[in-house]
Design a protein around this motif. Structure first.
Motif, short mmCIF file in Angstrom:
data_model
loop_
_atom_site.label_atom_id
_atom_site.label_comp_id
_atom_site.label_asym_id
_atom_site.label_seq_id
_atom_site.Cartn_x
_atom_site.Cartn_y
_atom_site.Cartn_z
N ASP A 76 -4.22 -7.17 1.46
CA ASP A 76 -4.92 -5.88 1.61
C ASP A 76 -3.90 -4.81 1.97
O ASP A 76 -3.27 -4.86 3.02
CB ASP A 76 -5.97 -6.01 2.73
N ALA A 77 -3.70 -3.87 1.05
CA ALA A 77 -2.76 -2.77 1.26
C ALA A 77 -3.54 -1.48 1.45
O ALA A 77 -4.48 -1.20 0.70
CB ALA A 77 -1.82 -2.64 0.07
N LYS A 78 -3.16 -0.71 2.45
CA LYS A 78 -3.85 0.53 2.76
C LYS A 78 -2.86 1.69 2.86
O LYS A 78 -1.86 1.61 3.58
CB LYS A 78 -4.61 0.43 4.10
N ALA A 79 -3.12 2.75 2.13
CA ALA A 79 -2.41 4.03 2.24
C ALA A 79 -0.89 3.88 2.19
O ALA A 79 -0.16 4.51 2.95
CB ALA A 79 -2.81 4.73 3.54
N LEU A 80 -0.39 3.05 1.25
CA LEU A 80 1.04 2.82 1.16
C LEU A 80 1.76 4.05 0.63
O LEU A 80 1.45 4.56 -0.45
CB LEU A 80 1.33 1.63 0.24
N ARG A 81 2.75 4.50 1.39
CA ARG A 81 3.63 5.58 0.94
C ARG A 81 5.06 5.11 1.11
O ARG A 81 5.47 4.68 2.18
CB ARG A 81 3.39 6.86 1.76
N ILE A 82 5.83 5.23 0.02
CA ILE A 82 7.24 4.80 0.04
C ILE A 82 8.09 5.87 -0.63
O ILE A 82 7.76 6.33 -1.73
CB ILE A 82 7.42 3.44 -0.67
N GLU A 83 9.16 6.25 0.04
CA GLU A 83 10.11 7.22 -0.50
C GLU A 83 11.44 6.52 -0.71
O GLU A 83 11.96 5.85 0.19
CB GLU A 83 10.27 8.40 0.46
N LEU A 84 12.01 6.66 -1.89
CA LEU A 84 13.30 6.07 -2.21
C LEU A 84 14.20 7.14 -2.81
O LEU A 84 13.80 7.82 -3.76
CB LEU A 84 13.13 4.92 -3.22
#
Length: 261
Positions: free
Chosen positions: A3-11
């Motif tokens: 269960d993934a919630k509101a994933l934000r990733i910056e690369l």
């Protein structure tokens, strides 16, 4: 399962995932989208290999970060797009590495471990060259070995990044059948795919564009089909064939795809 919630990733100063919500249960889920959509980044986050700047991932109700590495490996198997292999290992030795999650680095394989390795080799049609070294294999053969290594873990959830790379058409079909079998056994299979025709054979398709989920549903869902056509700039069209399964057709009149952001 996951269960993934509101994933934000910056690369590299670019936001690759933008508030992704995704729940994964038993069955075969295909993740598709144009180049630069964030597919591989999402899969790495689901596997716990990439920490999101915001949001969280839970495995069977517990934060992914709270599982020890062996516990997580027993429940979740990962196959990278460009899997790391040692050319000096034999095929059998490579697949046996999938049992490390159960044995540890110094454990001695038992009957159950050997049986798991044999089953994985058989399901990936790799029994004929178990003693050959990886550097002696073709790209497609190595890919099947890496998949067998993931299967040997016997994890209930498999995360596979481009598992069909280097595979010819017969083995792509065999892989699709294998994923369906695993789903029927109650396991979860999540595969990032570029082959849209193959992706439409899955139980569920997740369409990613510019780091966000724009559609999520069964292949027969008209809304999902329209989203699929839109994110690829209408270079493809989806039509339902005589067997009732949607089929992908290239639209040669479509304008060129815009560059990835």
């Amino acid at each position: 399962m996951l269960d993934a919630k509101a994933l934000r990733i910056e690369l590299g100063g670019r936001e690759v995932l933008r508030g992704v919500d995704l729940q994964i249960g038993p069955g075969w889920t295909a993740i598709v989208g144009p180049n630069g959509a964030g597919k591989s980044t999402l899969l790495r986050a689901l596997a716990g290999l990439l920490q999101p700047q915001h949001g969280r991932v839970q495995l069977t109700g517990q934060a992914l970060t709270q599982w020890s590495a062996p516990e997580r490996a027993q429940r979740l198997a990962w196959m990278a797009q460009q899997g790391e292999t040692s050319g000096e290992l034999s095929v059998r030795e490579t697949v046996e590495l999938g049992r490390i999650a159960h044995l540890g680095l110094a454990g001695v394989p038992g009957v159950r471990d050997r049986e798991a390795v044999e089953r994985a080799l058989a399901r990936c049609e790799a029994q004929a060259w178990t003693e050959r070294r990886l550097h002696e294999l073709s790209g497609g053969e190595r890919q099947r070995v890496l998949l067998a290594r993931a299967l040997a873990t016997e994890a209930p959830l498999l995360l596979l990044d481009e598992p069909t790379t280097h595979l010819d058409a017969p083995h792509q079909v065999a892989l699709a059948r294998l994923f369906r079998e695993l789903a029927q056994e109650g396991r979860g299979v999540v595969s990032v795919l570029h082959d849209l025709a193959l992706a439409l054979q899955a139980d569920r398709v997740v369409v990613l564009s510019a780091g966000a989920v724009v559609a999520d549903g069964g292949p027969q869902d008209p809304a999902l089909q329209r989203a699929l056509e839109a994110v690829f700039g209408h270079a493809v069209r989806v039509e339902t064939g005589g067997c009732g399964r949607p089929q992908i057709h290239l639209n040669l009149e479509a304008p060129p795809c815009p560059p990835a952001p």
